[in-house]
Design a protein around this motif. Structure first.
Motif, PDB file in Angstrom:
ATOM      1  N   ILE A 237      53.239  78.594  26.158  1.00 43.94           N
ATOM      2  CA  ILE A 237      53.996  78.718  24.904  1.00 43.94           C
ATOM      3  C   ILE A 237      55.253  79.523  25.188  1.00 43.94           C
ATOM      4  O   ILE A 237      55.186  80.593  25.798  1.00 43.94           O
ATOM      5  N   ARG A 238      56.372  79.015  24.749  1.00 47.20           N
ATOM      6  CA  ARG A 238      57.631  79.730  24.935  1.00 47.20           C
ATOM      7  C   ARG A 238      58.452  79.632  23.662  1.00 47.20           C
ATOM      8  O   ARG A 238      58.497  78.587  23.022  1.00 47.20           O
ATOM      9  N   GLU A 239      59.099  80.771  23.301  1.00 46.45           N
ATOM     10  CA  GLU A 239      59.964  80.823  22.130  1.00 46.45           C
ATOM     11  C   GLU A 239      61.357  81.268  22.572  1.00 46.45           C
ATOM     12  O   GLU A 239      61.492  82.082  23.478  1.00 46.45           O
ATOM     13  N   GLY A 240      62.358  80.719  21.921  1.00 48.64           N
ATOM     14  CA  GLY A 240      63.715  81.118  22.239  1.00 48.64           C
ATOM     15  C   GLY A 240      64.579  79.925  22.577  1.00 48.64           C
ATOM     16  O   GLY A 240      64.342  78.802  22.120  1.00 48.64           O
ATOM     17  N   GLN A 241      65.570  80.182  23.426  1.00 47.81           N
ATOM     18  CA  GLN A 241      66.530  79.134  23.751  1.00 47.81           C
ATOM     19  C   GLN A 241      65.926  78.163  24.766  1.00 47.81           C
ATOM     20  O   GLN A 241      65.350  78.576  25.776  1.00 47.81           O
ATOM     21  N   SER A 242      66.042  76.887  24.482  1.00 51.87           N
ATOM     22  CA  SER A 242      65.543  75.867  25.401  1.00 51.87           C
ATOM     23  C   SER A 242      66.611  75.537  26.442  1.00 51.87           C
ATOM     24  O   SER A 242      67.801  75.651  26.185  1.00 51.87           O
ATOM     25  N   GLN A 243      66.161  75.114  27.620  1.00 47.90           N
ATOM     26  CA  GLN A 243      67.112  74.707  28.653  1.00 47.90           C
ATOM     27  C   GLN A 243      67.749  73.368  28.348  1.00 47.90           C
ATOM     28  O   GLN A 243      68.745  72.989  28.948  1.00 47.90           O
ATOM     29  N   PHE A 244      67.166  72.643  27.369  1.00 48.00           N
ATOM     30  CA  PHE A 244      67.670  71.314  27.036  1.00 48.00           C
ATOM     31  C   PHE A 244      68.383  71.268  25.686  1.00 48.00           C
ATOM     32  O   PHE A 244      69.117  70.341  25.408  1.00 48.00           O
ATOM     33  N   TYR A 245      68.145  72.309  24.832  1.00 47.55           N
ATOM     34  CA  TYR A 245      68.732  72.302  23.490  1.00 47.55           C
ATOM     35  C   TYR A 245      69.502  73.599  23.275  1.00 47.55           C
ATOM     36  O   TYR A 245      69.185  74.639  23.839  1.00 47.55           O
ATOM     37  N   SER A 246      70.510  73.512  22.417  1.00 47.71           N
ATOM     38  CA  SER A 246      71.316  74.701  22.129  1.00 47.71           C
ATOM     39  C   SER A 246      70.707  75.569  21.034  1.00 47.71           C
ATOM     40  O   SER A 246      71.118  76.696  20.836  1.00 47.71           O
ATOM     41  N   GLU A 247      69.727  75.039  20.320  1.00 49.15           N
ATOM     42  CA  GLU A 247      69.128  75.793  19.224  1.00 49.15           C
ATOM     43  C   GLU A 247      67.821  76.441  19.680  1.00 49.15           C
ATOM     44  O   GLU A 247      67.166  75.949  20.601  1.00 49.15           O
ATOM     45  N   PRO A 248      67.432  77.537  19.042  1.00 46.25           N
ATOM     46  CA  PRO A 248      66.154  78.169  19.375  1.00 46.25           C
ATOM     47  C   PRO A 248      64.992  77.260  18.984  1.00 46.25           C
ATOM     48  O   PRO A 248      65.045  76.593  17.955  1.00 46.25           O
ATOM     49  N   VAL A 249      63.956  77.274  19.815  1.00 44.75           N
ATOM     50  CA  VAL A 249      62.805  76.405  19.572  1.00 44.75           C
ATOM     51  C   VAL A 249      61.520  77.140  19.921  1.00 44.75           C
ATOM     52  O   VAL A 249      61.532  78.185  20.569  1.00 44.75           O
ATOM     53  N   ILE A 250      60.406  76.525  19.419  1.00 48.30           N
ATOM     54  CA  ILE A 250      59.075  76.898  19.907  1.00 48.30           C
ATOM     55  C   ILE A 250      58.587  75.733  20.764  1.00 48.30           C
ATOM     56  O   ILE A 250      58.540  74.601  20.304  1.00 48.30           O
ATOM     57  N   TRP A 251      58.229  76.049  21.994  1.00 49.74           N
ATOM     58  CA  TRP A 251      57.938  75.017  23.007  1.00 49.74           C
ATOM     59  C   TRP A 251      56.514  75.249  23.492  1.00 49.74           C
ATOM     60  O   TRP A 251      56.179  76.285  24.039  1.00 49.74           O
ATOM     61  N   VAL A 252      55.634  74.222  23.246  1.00 55.34           N
ATOM     62  CA  VAL A 252      54.234  74.318  23.656  1.00 55.34           C
ATOM     63  C   VAL A 252      53.926  73.202  24.651  1.00 55.34           C
ATOM     64  O   VAL A 252      54.131  72.021  24.347  1.00 55.34           O
ATOM     65  N   THR A 253      53.491  73.593  25.845  1.00 59.01           N
ATOM     66  CA  THR A 253      53.142  72.626  26.898  1.00 59.01           C
ATOM     67  C   THR A 253      51.622  72.574  27.030  1.00 59.01           C
ATOM     68  O   THR A 253      50.986  73.594  27.320  1.00 59.01           O
ATOM     69  N   THR A 254      51.054  71.379  26.789  1.00 56.51           N
ATOM     70  CA  THR A 254      49.604  71.196  26.861  1.00 56.51           C
ATOM     71  C   THR A 254      49.261  70.285  28.041  1.00 56.51           C
ATOM     72  O   THR A 254      49.793  69.167  28.136  1.00 56.51           O
ATOM     73  N   PRO A 255      48.382  70.722  28.945  1.00 54.72           N
ATOM     74  CA  PRO A 255      48.025  69.860  30.088  1.00 54.72           C
ATOM     75  C   PRO A 255      47.152  68.685  29.640  1.00 54.72           C
ATOM     76  O   PRO A 255      46.356  68.804  28.703  1.00 54.72           O
ATOM     77  N   ILE A 256      47.347  67.526  30.337  1.00 56.04           N
ATOM     78  CA  ILE A 256      46.480  66.356  30.154  1.00 56.04           C
ATOM     79  C   ILE A 256      45.566  66.290  31.373  1.00 56.04           C
ATOM     80  O   ILE A 256      46.041  66.190  32.514  1.00 56.04           O
ATOM     81  N   LYS A 257      44.268  66.388  31.110  1.00 58.30           N
ATOM     82  CA  LYS A 257      43.312  66.493  32.208  1.00 58.30           C
ATOM     83  C   LYS A 257      42.408  65.275  32.267  1.00 58.30           C
ATOM     84  O   LYS A 257      42.074  64.667  31.254  1.00 58.30           O
ATOM     85  N   ASN A 258      42.028  64.993  33.483  1.00 59.37           N
ATOM     86  CA  ASN A 258      40.964  64.019  33.736  1.00 59.37           C
ATOM     87  C   ASN A 258      39.886  64.786  34.489  1.00 59.37           C
ATOM     88  O   ASN A 258      39.959  64.944  35.702  1.00 59.37           O
ATOM     89  N   GLY A 259      38.935  65.295  33.746  1.00 60.31           N
ATOM     90  CA  GLY A 259      38.000  66.232  34.344  1.00 60.31           C
ATOM     91  C   GLY A 259      38.692  67.555  34.561  1.00 60.31           C
ATOM     92  O   GLY A 259      39.248  68.150  33.640  1.00 60.31           O
ATOM     93  N   ASN A 260      38.684  68.011  35.826  1.00 61.13           N
ATOM     94  CA  ASN A 260      39.393  69.249  36.166  1.00 61.13           C
ATOM     95  C   ASN A 260      40.771  68.969  36.741  1.00 61.13           C
ATOM     96  O   ASN A 260      41.504  69.904  37.067  1.00 61.13           O
TER      97      ASN A 260
END
Length: 468
Positions: free
Chosen positions: A118-141
């Motif tokens: 989870i990251r909050e603040g300025q995105s490297q891709f957007y000029s506006e502040p954002v909340i950025w949540v990265t969720t892994p996609i797993k197949n087993g482990n």
């Protein structure tokens, strides 16, 4: 004071609203961000489950991501799908610009560990502040990819701005209400104060006729009652002061006129035989003594009032002192036909100033001799912790309404005294203050037509003078 009060109200309200505003901003920001993060975490896990079979079959998830973004457009969330190495497979918005881009290295490390980032603040891709949540996609482990959900915080910022605007309106309304309340409140407070100031100025100029109308039971009302009480006391004091000045002037003028007349008669020296001259000299001596007593009373009272009177305390046999004082009055008592009884018991020893206590007894005896008809009784008694001195006479007495005031300076109970017999009104005032200075007490009992009794109580103490 009204301006000061209003300014104080404004400062307090502004300070309070400012502090509350900042606290509210922090709380609302944390609340909105927490809810948004929770929402994105849950949505990210659901979307990861939808995309996982597509990645396992090596299919392109672009259509699914576009559909998800359209379905979720009202929430303002964008969906990206990334490979395990952090490169973008597809993005719901401006896909052609972000395919092949890599996300932040720290997020890649968290993704490869299977953690939600989870990251909050300025995105490297957007000029506006954002909340950025990265969720892994797993197949087993095994991590086979990831889902990124973007949510701009501009919505939160706009909500806070609207909240702040409402807050400002509320502060302004509160300020306006406070000024109105303060204005009407000040009228109820400052109007009586202004009247008090006006009356105080009149009192300062010697006019004691005005009184405040008390309409409240609060501190203002208490102050008003105190001012009325002060005015009553000052009016009475002014009245007694004028009476005192008149009495002193009369008491000074009478003996001085008498002295002047007899001195002129002696200077004339015509037809004056030795007997007449001797009688004139006796009168001059008596009038001079009277003036000395008056001046001494004035000096003593001034010293007592100013607190500069010094007491030379020593062990004194009160019965012996009372007997000696009484002996000085034997000639005049015999001349007036007044019977005297003297009684003492025990070893009445107290630590007192001999001369000042003698002055107390002398002043009381002067009154008793002046007003007694047939008898005077003096008693000295020894009790456990105190010594009592009681002096009674069968004179005209003191009216009940005058008893509370007999200790006041300059006070004279003329209406209960024989005409022309009164003093300056300082004798009893001096007696009261001298007894108080010895840590004692004095009380009086009197009934018109039945006489007066003074009772003095002094702390017992000092070495037994009898040696017992």
């Amino acid at each position: 004071m009204f301006k000061k009060m209003i300014v104080t109200y404004i400062v307090i309200i502004l300070a309070s609203f400012t502090v509350l505003g900042f606290l509210m901003t922090i709380l609302l920001t944390n609340y909105f961000n927490y809810n948004k993060r929770s929402e994105l975490i849950v949505k990210g896990a659901d979307i990861a489950e939808l995309i996982r079979p597509i990645l396992l079959e090596n299919k392109d998830p672009t259509d699914l991501v576009a559909w998800l973004n359209r379905a979720d457009r009202n929430l303002g969330t964008e969906v990206w799908v990334i490979r395990p190495n952090g490169t973008v497979i597809t993005a719901s918005a401006h896909q052609w610009r972000h395919e092949g881009d890599r996300i932040n290295e720290e997020e890649i490390r968290q993704l490869q560990k299977g953690n939600v980032a989870i990251r909050e603040g300025q995105s490297q891709f957007y000029s506006e502040p954002v909340i950025w949540v990265t969720t892994p996609i797993k197949n087993g482990n095994e991590v086979i990819g990831g889902v990124i959900l973007y949510s701009p915080v501009i919505g939160i910022t706009e909500t806070l701005k609207k909240t702040w605007l409402l807050f400002i309106y509320a502060a302004f309304a509160t300020l306006l209400f406070s000024v109105l309340v303060g204005y009407f409140f000040s009228k109820s407070v400052f109007a009586p104060l202004e009247e008090m100031d006006w009356i105080a100025r009149k009192i300062a100029n010697g006019d004691f006729s005005e009184r405040l109308e008390i309409v409240s039971a609060d501190e203002i009302g208490t102050l008003g009652r105190s001012i009325n009480y002060m005015a009553d006391k000052l009016e009475k004091l002014e009245k007694t002061r004028r009476e005192f000045l008149a009495n002193v002037s009369h008491d000074l003028r009478t003996p001085l006129t008498s002295i002047l007349g007899f001195v002129e008669a002696l200077q004339d020296n015509k037809d004056k035989n030795p007997e007449t001259r001797a009688r004139f000299l006796d009168i001059l001596h008596s009038e001079t003594s009277r003036l000395i007593r008056l001046v001494n009373d004035l000096l003593d009272f001034t010293k007592i009032e100013e607190g500069v009177l010094e007491l030379n305390k020593q062990p004194v046999d009160i019965a012996e002192l009372a007997g000696k004082t009484l002996a000085k009055y034997q000639p005049i008592l015999k001349e007036k036909g007044i019977r005297i009884s003297f009684e003492s018991s025990g070893n009445a020893v107290a630590l007192v100033d001999y001369d000042r206590l003698e002055q107390v007894l002398t002043n009381l005896m002067d009154n008793a001799v002046r007003y007694a008809r047939n008898r005077i009784a003096l008693k000295v008694s020894q009790e456990i912790q105190e010594i009592g001195i009681t002096l009674s006479d069968d004179g005209p007495g003191i009216p009940g309404e005058d008893l509370p005031y007999i200790w006041d300076r300059f006070y004279k109970v003329d209406k209960s005294r024989a005409k022309g017999a009164g003093g300056t009104g300082l004798g009893l005032a001096i007696v009261k203050r001298l007894v108080d200075a010895h840590n004692g007490s004095i009380d009086v009992e009197s009934q018109p037509g039945k006489g007066t009794t003074f009772v003095i109580k002094l702390p017992a103490g000092g070495k037994n003078l009898s040696g017992a």
